[in-house]
Design a protein around this motif. Structure first.
Motif, PDB file in Angstrom:
ATOM      1  N   ALA A 100       0.834  -1.201   0.091  1.00  0.00           N
ATOM      2  CA  ALA A 100       0.009   0.121  -0.149  1.00  0.00           C
ATOM      3  C   ALA A 100       0.974   1.202   0.119  1.00  0.00           C
ATOM      4  CB  ALA A 100      -0.890   0.116   1.170  1.00  0.00           C
ATOM      5  N   ALA A 101       1.980   1.277   0.840  1.00  0.00           N
ATOM      6  CA  ALA A 101       2.809   2.320   0.753  1.00  0.00           C
ATOM      7  C   ALA A 101       3.421   2.457  -0.454  1.00  0.00           C
ATOM      8  CB  ALA A 101       3.923   2.303   1.973  1.00  0.00           C
ATOM      9  N   GLU A 102       3.871   1.338  -1.239  1.00  0.00           N
ATOM     10  CA  GLU A 102       4.700   1.496  -2.207  1.00  0.00           C
ATOM     11  C   GLU A 102       3.724   2.320  -3.489  1.00  0.00           C
ATOM     12  OE1 GLU A 102       7.509   1.101  -5.560  1.00  0.00           O
ATOM     13  OE2 GLU A 102       7.619   1.538  -3.418  1.00  0.00           O
ATOM     14  N   ASP A 103       2.525   1.708  -3.422  1.00  0.00           N
ATOM     15  CA  ASP A 103       1.460   2.023  -4.436  1.00  0.00           C
ATOM     16  C   ASP A 103       1.370   3.723  -4.160  1.00  0.00           C
ATOM     17  OD1 ASP A 103      -0.992   1.292  -6.419  1.00  0.00           O
ATOM     18  OD2 ASP A 103      -1.884   2.862  -4.461  1.00  0.00           O
ATOM     19  N   GLN A 104       1.043   3.895  -3.052  1.00  0.00           N
ATOM     20  CA  GLN A 104       0.754   5.629  -2.720  1.00  0.00           C
ATOM     21  C   GLN A 104       1.910   6.387  -3.398  1.00  0.00           C
ATOM     22  OE1 GLN A 104       0.836   7.214   1.340  1.00  0.00           O
ATOM     23  NE2 GLN A 104      -1.320   7.789   0.822  1.00  0.00           N
ATOM     24  N   ALA A 105       3.240   5.802  -3.139  1.00  0.00           N
ATOM     25  CA  ALA A 105       4.418   6.506  -3.574  1.00  0.00           C
ATOM     26  C   ALA A 105       4.566   6.594  -5.150  1.00  0.00           C
ATOM     27  CB  ALA A 105       5.880   6.089  -2.928  1.00  0.00           C
ATOM     28  N   ILE A 106       4.145   5.444  -5.807  1.00  0.00           N
ATOM     29  CA  ILE A 106       4.237   5.495  -7.333  1.00  0.00           C
ATOM     30  C   ILE A 106       3.288   6.292  -7.628  1.00  0.00           C
ATOM     31  CG2 ILE A 106       3.671   3.838  -9.056  1.00  0.00           C
ATOM     32  CD1 ILE A 106       6.454   3.199  -8.189  1.00  0.00           C
ATOM     33  N   ARG A 107       1.957   6.148  -7.165  1.00  0.00           N
ATOM     34  CA  ARG A 107       1.147   7.196  -7.863  1.00  0.00           C
ATOM     35  C   ARG A 107       1.124   8.643  -7.486  1.00  0.00           C
ATOM     36  NH1 ARG A 107      -3.873   5.048  -8.946  1.00  0.00           N
ATOM     37  NH2 ARG A 107      -4.130   2.688  -8.798  1.00  0.00           N
ATOM     38  N   TYR A 108       1.951   8.822  -6.712  1.00  0.00           N
ATOM     39  CA  TYR A 108       2.251  10.479  -6.149  1.00  0.00           C
ATOM     40  C   TYR A 108       3.359  10.870  -7.387  1.00  0.00           C
ATOM     41  CZ  TYR A 108       3.581  14.928  -4.145  1.00  0.00           C
ATOM     42  OH  TYR A 108       3.880  15.982  -4.018  1.00  0.00           O
ATOM     43  N   ALA A 109       4.529  10.331  -7.254  1.00  0.00           N
ATOM     44  CA  ALA A 109       5.432  10.682  -8.119  1.00  0.00           C
ATOM     45  C   ALA A 109       6.458   9.639  -8.359  1.00  0.00           C
ATOM     46  CB  ALA A 109       6.402  11.907  -7.351  1.00  0.00           C
ATOM     47  N   ARG A 110       6.747   9.466  -9.738  1.00  0.00           N
ATOM     48  CA  ARG A 110       7.426   8.131 -10.327  1.00  0.00           C
ATOM     49  C   ARG A 110       7.985   8.732 -11.500  1.00  0.00           C
ATOM     50  NH1 ARG A 110       2.317   7.310 -11.437  1.00  0.00           N
ATOM     51  NH2 ARG A 110       1.765   6.935 -13.616  1.00  0.00           N
ATOM     52  N   HIS A 115      11.141  10.724 -17.259  1.00  0.00           N
ATOM     53  CA  HIS A 115      10.363  11.978 -17.163  1.00  0.00           C
ATOM     54  C   HIS A 115       9.589  11.579 -16.034  1.00  0.00           C
ATOM     55  CE1 HIS A 115       7.900   9.947 -20.282  1.00  0.00           C
ATOM     56  NE2 HIS A 115       6.971  10.194 -19.415  1.00  0.00           N
ATOM     57  N   LEU A 116       8.853  12.603 -15.438  1.00  0.00           N
ATOM     58  CA  LEU A 116       8.079  12.704 -14.346  1.00  0.00           C
ATOM     59  C   LEU A 116       6.733  12.449 -14.467  1.00  0.00           C
ATOM     60  CD1 LEU A 116       7.685  13.567 -11.059  1.00  0.00           C
ATOM     61  CD2 LEU A 116       7.458  15.763 -11.755  1.00  0.00           C
ATOM     62  N   ALA A 117       6.267  11.486 -13.785  1.00  0.00           N
ATOM     63  CA  ALA A 117       4.671  11.162 -14.038  1.00  0.00           C
ATOM     64  C   ALA A 117       4.023  11.174 -12.620  1.00  0.00           C
ATOM     65  CB  ALA A 117       4.617   9.736 -14.542  1.00  0.00           C
ATOM     66  N   GLY A 118       2.911  10.598 -12.691  1.00  0.00           N
ATOM     67  CA  GLY A 118       1.963  10.688 -11.209  1.00  0.00           C
ATOM     68  C   GLY A 118       1.391  11.896 -10.981  1.00  0.00           C
ATOM     69  N   ASP A 224       4.442  27.716  -7.824  1.00  0.00           N
ATOM     70  CA  ASP A 224       3.186  28.361  -7.003  1.00  0.00           C
ATOM     71  C   ASP A 224       2.405  26.919  -6.796  1.00  0.00           C
ATOM     72  OD1 ASP A 224       1.783  30.304  -5.759  1.00  0.00           O
ATOM     73  OD2 ASP A 224       0.586  30.392  -7.497  1.00  0.00           O
ATOM     74  N   LEU A 225       3.009  25.991  -6.456  1.00  0.00           N
ATOM     75  CA  LEU A 225       2.347  24.765  -6.082  1.00  0.00           C
ATOM     76  C   LEU A 225       2.411  24.505  -4.621  1.00  0.00           C
ATOM     77  CD1 LEU A 225       3.339  22.094  -8.626  1.00  0.00           C
ATOM     78  CD2 LEU A 225       1.243  23.525  -8.759  1.00  0.00           C
ATOM     79  N   ASP A 226       1.300  24.396  -3.915  1.00  0.00           N
ATOM     80  CA  ASP A 226       1.397  24.009  -2.380  1.00  0.00           C
ATOM     81  C   ASP A 226       0.934  22.494  -2.452  1.00  0.00           C
ATOM     82  OD1 ASP A 226       1.140  23.664   0.179  1.00  0.00           O
ATOM     83  OD2 ASP A 226      -0.905  24.693   0.602  1.00  0.00           O
ATOM     84  N   ILE A 227       2.031  21.678  -2.107  1.00  0.00           N
ATOM     85  CA  ILE A 227       1.997  20.293  -2.226  1.00  0.00           C
ATOM     86  C   ILE A 227       2.359  19.499  -1.209  1.00  0.00           C
ATOM     87  CG2 ILE A 227       2.027  20.084  -4.643  1.00  0.00           C
ATOM     88  CD1 ILE A 227       5.221  19.715  -4.592  1.00  0.00           C
ATOM     89  N   THR A 228       1.975  18.151  -0.957  1.00  0.00           N
ATOM     90  CA  THR A 228       2.543  17.437   0.119  1.00  0.00           C
ATOM     91  C   THR A 228       2.594  15.948  -0.527  1.00  0.00           C
ATOM     92  OG1 THR A 228       0.276  16.242   0.361  1.00  0.00           O
ATOM     93  CG2 THR A 228       0.727  18.419   1.573  1.00  0.00           C
ATOM     94  N   ASN A 229       3.241  15.050   0.289  1.00  0.00           N
ATOM     95  CA  ASN A 229       3.547  13.622  -0.285  1.00  0.00           C
ATOM     96  C   ASN A 229       2.537  12.701  -0.311  1.00  0.00           C
ATOM     97  OD1 ASN A 229       6.386  13.177  -1.023  1.00  0.00           O
ATOM     98  ND2 ASN A 229       7.197  13.983   1.063  1.00  0.00           N
ATOM     99  N   LYS A 230       1.280  13.256   0.198  1.00  0.00           N
ATOM    100  CA  LYS A 230       0.097  12.339   0.158  1.00  0.00           C
ATOM    101  C   LYS A 230      -0.611  12.243  -1.080  1.00  0.00           C
ATOM    102  CE  LYS A 230      -0.294  13.071   5.158  1.00  0.00           C
ATOM    103  NZ  LYS A 230      -1.028  13.546   6.510  1.00  0.00           N
ATOM    104  N   HIS A 231      -1.009  11.176  -1.107  1.00  0.00           N
ATOM    105  CA  HIS A 231      -1.958  11.152  -2.530  1.00  0.00           C
ATOM    106  C   HIS A 231      -3.082  10.009  -2.246  1.00  0.00           C
ATOM    107  CE1 HIS A 231      -3.498  11.035  -6.435  1.00  0.00           C
ATOM    108  NE2 HIS A 231      -2.918   9.672  -6.643  1.00  0.00           N
TER     109      HIS A 231
END
Length: 241
Positions: A100-110, A115-118, A224-231
Motif C-alpha cells: 500500500a505504501a509503495e502504491d501510494q508513492a508510485i501514484r504520487y511521483a515516479r 520523465h516525471l509522472a504521477g 506556485d504549488l502547495d504540495i504534500t507527499n500524500k495522494h
C-alpha cells in the motif's frame, strides 16, 4: 500486413514475468538479470531466457560492465507503450501495508522511463500550461516564447535537447491519473533539473520519486504549488501497479 508483428509484441508483453521486468525498467535505469529475476520472483535462468526474447524483439538494450550484464528499455517509445497499456488494465488490490505504501508513492511521483509522472507530474504539466509556458495541441505540447524564457532561466539548454533524436515535447497519458504529463527530451531535462536541485530523490529499489523539503519549497516558489507527499486514489482505495 503488420498484424503478425503486433501479435508477437502482444505475446511478449502478456507473460507476467516479462511484464514485471519491463515495468521495473520503467525507471529509466539499467538492471542486472539477478535484480530483474528477484523482482519477478523467478530463477536467474528463467529471467535470462525472457530477457533474451525481449532483447531479440527490440524491447531492450544491454550493456556489460565487468562480469555483469545490465538491461534497460531500448527506447522511450517502449516506455510510452507500456504506460499506455497500464491505463487500460485492471488494477491489482494490494494485500499488505508495504504494498500500500509503495502504491501510494508510485501514484504520487515516479519516473515514466526518464520523465516525471504521477499526480506531481500532472500538477507540473498543468501549471506549465496555465502559465502559458507550453500549450497543448492534440498529443503534443508546444513550447511558447514565454516558455523558452522560463526553461532557459531554469538552466535547461533548449538547443541541445532539441538536437536529440527523439520527441522534443509530447503528451504522455498517465495511467494513475488518466491525464497527460510532460514527456520527451524537455520532460527528461526538467526531471533531471528536479533531481540535481534536490527537489526530488529516487527511492531505492523503486521507480517512485520522493519529494524533499527543498523540493516542497522549490515547487511552491517557482511553480506556485502547495504540495504534500500524500495522494489518494479517486475511490479512496489502494491499488498496485
Amino acid at each position: 500486413m503488420h498484424s503478425p508483428h503486433v501479435a508477437a509484441a502482444a505475446s511478449l508483453l502478456s507473460e507476467e514475468s516479462r511484464s514485471i521486468m519491463l515495468t521495473m525498467m520503467m525507471d529509466g535505469r539499467f538492471h542486472t538479470s539477478g535484480e530483474l529475476a528477484r523482482a519477478a520472483g523467478i530463477t536467474p535462468q528463467t529471467a535470462s531466457f525472457h530477457l533474451k526474447k525481449l532483447e531479440e524483439a527490440g524491447f531492450l538494450a544491454q550493456t556489460k560492465q565487468g562480469r555483469h550484464r545490465y538491461y534497460g528499455l531500448k527506447d522511450p517509445a517502449i516506455a510510452q507503450v507500456i504506460e499506455s497499456l497500464l491505463t487500460i488494465t485492471l488494477p491489482v488490490k494490494v494485500s499488505s501495508f508495504s504494498q500500500a505504501a509503495e502504491d501510494q508513492a508510485i501514484r504520487y511521483a515516479r519516473t515514466c522511463y526518464d520523465h516525471l509522472a504521477g499526480s506531481l507530474g500532472i500538477l507540473v504539466a498543468e501549471t506549465l500550461t496555465s502559465n502559458r509556458y507550453i500549450k497543448k495541441d492534440q498529443d503534443q505540447y508546444i513550447l511558447t516564447p514565454k516558455g523558452e524564457t522560463f526553461f532557459s532561466s531554469f538552466g535547461i539548454d533548449l538547443e541541445a535537447i532539441r538536437g536529440k533524436r527523439r520527441s522534443f515535447c509530447h503528451c504522455c497519458l498517465d495511467w494513475s491519473e488518466r491525464k497527460h504529463h510532460l514527456a520527451g527530451s524537455l520532460g527528461n531535462a526538467l526531471l533531471e533539473c528536479f533531481l540535481e536541485l534536490g527537489w526530488l530523490k529516487r527511492k531505492s529499489g523503486s521507480r517512485a520519486l520522493l519529494l524533499t523539503e527543498i523540493g516542497r519549497n522549490g515547487f511552491a516558489e517557482i511553480f506556485d504549488l502547495d504540495i504534500t507527499n500524500k495522494h489518494k486514489t479517486h475511490d479512496n482505495k489502494v491499488y498496485l501497479r
